[in-house]
Motif scaffolding. Structure first.
Motif, PDB file in Angstrom:
ATOM      1  N   LEU A 196      -8.918   2.636 -11.787  1.00  0.00           N
ATOM      2  CA  LEU A 196      -8.319   3.114 -10.782  1.00  0.00           C
ATOM      3  C   LEU A 196      -9.229   2.637  -9.568  1.00  0.00           C
ATOM      4  CD1 LEU A 196      -6.908   6.566 -11.378  1.00  0.00           C
ATOM      5  CD2 LEU A 196      -5.574   4.330 -11.404  1.00  0.00           C
ATOM      6  N   THR A 197     -10.598   2.329  -9.708  1.00  0.00           N
ATOM      7  CA  THR A 197     -11.445   1.936  -8.680  1.00  0.00           C
ATOM      8  C   THR A 197     -11.140   0.564  -8.072  1.00  0.00           C
ATOM      9  OG1 THR A 197     -12.809   1.083 -10.122  1.00  0.00           O
ATOM     10  CG2 THR A 197     -13.431   3.207  -9.418  1.00  0.00           C
ATOM     11  N   GLN A 198     -10.385  -0.177  -9.110  1.00  0.00           N
ATOM     12  CA  GLN A 198      -9.569  -1.493  -8.434  1.00  0.00           C
ATOM     13  C   GLN A 198      -8.615  -1.592  -7.786  1.00  0.00           C
ATOM     14  OE1 GLN A 198      -9.336  -3.839 -11.902  1.00  0.00           O
ATOM     15  NE2 GLN A 198     -11.413  -3.910 -12.858  1.00  0.00           N
ATOM     16  N   ALA A 199      -7.836  -0.286  -7.725  1.00  0.00           N
ATOM     17  CA  ALA A 199      -6.740  -0.295  -6.805  1.00  0.00           C
ATOM     18  C   ALA A 199      -6.990   0.267  -5.286  1.00  0.00           C
ATOM     19  CB  ALA A 199      -5.748   0.666  -7.550  1.00  0.00           C
ATOM     20  N   MET A 200      -8.203   0.367  -4.920  1.00  0.00           N
ATOM     21  CA  MET A 200      -8.465   0.843  -3.836  1.00  0.00           C
ATOM     22  C   MET A 200      -8.023  -0.088  -2.685  1.00  0.00           C
ATOM     23  SD  MET A 200     -12.099   2.785  -4.094  1.00  0.00           S
ATOM     24  CE  MET A 200     -11.908   3.441  -2.274  1.00  0.00           C
ATOM     25  N   ILE A 201      -8.448  -1.438  -2.741  1.00  0.00           N
ATOM     26  CA  ILE A 201      -8.083  -2.404  -1.613  1.00  0.00           C
ATOM     27  C   ILE A 201      -6.517  -2.645  -1.858  1.00  0.00           C
ATOM     28  CG2 ILE A 201      -8.500  -4.717  -1.237  1.00  0.00           C
ATOM     29  CD1 ILE A 201     -11.334  -4.625  -1.800  1.00  0.00           C
ATOM     30  N   PRO A 202      -6.005  -2.894  -2.892  1.00  0.00           N
ATOM     31  CA  PRO A 202      -4.617  -3.053  -2.931  1.00  0.00           C
ATOM     32  C   PRO A 202      -3.735  -1.747  -2.314  1.00  0.00           C
ATOM     33  CG  PRO A 202      -5.477  -3.772  -5.092  1.00  0.00           C
ATOM     34  CD  PRO A 202      -6.581  -2.918  -4.296  1.00  0.00           C
ATOM     35  N   SER A 203      -4.227  -0.565  -2.500  1.00  0.00           N
ATOM     36  CA  SER A 203      -3.673   0.373  -1.793  1.00  0.00           C
ATOM     37  C   SER A 203      -3.691   0.508  -0.474  1.00  0.00           C
ATOM     38  CB  SER A 203      -4.224   1.764  -2.510  1.00  0.00           C
ATOM     39  OG  SER A 203      -5.604   1.844  -2.267  1.00  0.00           O
ATOM     40  N   CYS A 204      -4.856  -0.071   0.253  1.00  0.00           N
ATOM     41  CA  CYS A 204      -4.853  -0.098   1.595  1.00  0.00           C
ATOM     42  C   CYS A 204      -4.066  -1.166   2.136  1.00  0.00           C
ATOM     43  CB  CYS A 204      -6.309  -0.174   2.061  1.00  0.00           C
ATOM     44  SG  CYS A 204      -7.602   0.838   1.451  1.00  0.00           S
ATOM     45  N   VAL A 205      -3.792  -2.208   1.180  1.00  0.00           N
ATOM     46  CA  VAL A 205      -2.892  -3.352   1.838  1.00  0.00           C
ATOM     47  C   VAL A 205      -1.530  -2.667   1.719  1.00  0.00           C
ATOM     48  CG1 VAL A 205      -1.860  -5.425   1.398  1.00  0.00           C
ATOM     49  CG2 VAL A 205      -4.462  -4.899   0.999  1.00  0.00           C
ATOM     50  N   ALA A 206      -1.144  -1.868   0.685  1.00  0.00           N
ATOM     51  CA  ALA A 206       0.077  -1.207   0.645  1.00  0.00           C
ATOM     52  C   ALA A 206       0.267  -0.281   1.840  1.00  0.00           C
ATOM     53  CB  ALA A 206       0.189  -0.405  -0.539  1.00  0.00           C
TER      54      ALA A 206
END
Length: 303
Positions: A122-132
């Motif tokens: 889930l640490t890899q999802a931080m940047i995509p979540s900010c983009v989302a």
């Protein structure tokens, strides 16, 4: 462990949204429902044409009322963008801000759910979540921009024909108000957006607003430059006593010339726009079909 963290994150966000909805009054107790049913007045026969669902606030509108800007200038700018896209009611303003908040909350949850399904950290999802989050914040604005551009295109294409019909009605002896009403009725099937705007302007004039102000509101409400010019032409012709038919005919010829020039411009751009699909899709296929057999023969001879 990561799966549990994702489940707890989703449950937390879901409970937060549910609690906000309860605080906004979307979920009511039986007592509140009974009080609302007692206080609800029966609509009179004069206002019976209004749909009963228009007075009800949805969950999006209730949430949007809490997060909408309180500054009058910002509220006016948001309502102006909504009006250009075809949304005039106050509930549309609240719903717009409610959709923004829901999109901001929903998009990162969707990203985290995807990473949970593919079993990635889930640490890899931080940047995509900010983009989302950014996408969820600006997607409603992109939708409004698309709707505004679509409405402007339809109004621009149908305005010369509407002016021709308006000239015919005025030369037949109708007044300007009656001619606008007739044009709005005749264009209901061919150009519903322009018909709605003209009908709204006629209703505003019938309610007692001065004609010049109603025509000015027509241009400002739609944001179309041609309608602003039309309102200026009608106001000046009415103020100085000149012939409305001649002024409208000249304005109609100008709009028709601009529409033809715009079509010629789009036709001239077609050859430039065809370069990219030709180079990326058509030329490689032709190259494979023509050169492929010869290349196979050459490789066989060399091997």
């Amino acid at each position: 462990m990561e799966l549990l963290i994702g489940i707890f994150s989703f449950a937390t966000i879901f409970l937060v949204v549910l609690g906000v909805a309860a605080l906004m009054g979307f979920f009511k107790s039986a007592v509140d429902v009974r009080i609302d049913s007692i206080n609800k007045t029966k609509p009179s026969a004069k206002n019976s044409f209004v749909l009963p669902t228009e007075d009800r606030q949805t969950m999006m509108a209730s949430l949007g009322e809490q997060v909408a800007p309180k500054d009058p200038e910002k509220r006016s700018a948001s309502k102006q963008r909504l009006a250009m896209a075809g949304y005039y009611s106050d509930q549309a303003f609240s719903t717009y801000w409610g959709i923004k908040i829901v999109m901001v909350l929903f998009m990162p949850v969707l990203v985290y759910s995807y990473y949970i399904l593919i079993q990635s950290p889930l640490t890899q999802a931080m940047i995509p979540s900010c983009v989302a989050i950014g996408c969820g914040l600006f997607l409603p604005d992109l939708f409004l921009f698309y709707m505004k551009r679509r409405r402007h295109e339809q109004i621009f294409c149908g305005l010369p024909d509407a002016l021709d019909l308006l000239v015919v009605c005025i030369e037949a002896g109708l007044g300007l108000d009656a001619a606008l009403k007739k044009v709005s009725e005749e264009f209901h099937m061919s150009n519903r957006i322009l018909s709605t705007e003209l009908n709204l302007t006629c209703a505003t004039i019938r309610m007692g607003r001065p004609r010049s102000e109603a025509l000015h509101d027509l241009g400002e409400r739609t944001g179309v430059t041609d309608l602003k010019a039309l309102s200026a032409v009608l106001t000046q012709a009415d103020r100085f006593g000149t012939s409305l038919a001649k002024a409208l005919r000249v304005h109609s010829d100008d709009l028709r010339t601009r529409r033809r020039q715009r079509a010629e411009e789009l036709a001239a751009k077609t050859s430039v726009k065809l370069i990219f699909p030709l180079v990326l899709f058509i030329f490689p296929a032709i190259f494979v079909v023509l050169v492929g057999p010869a290349a196979i023969k050459i490789i066989e001879k060399l091997m």
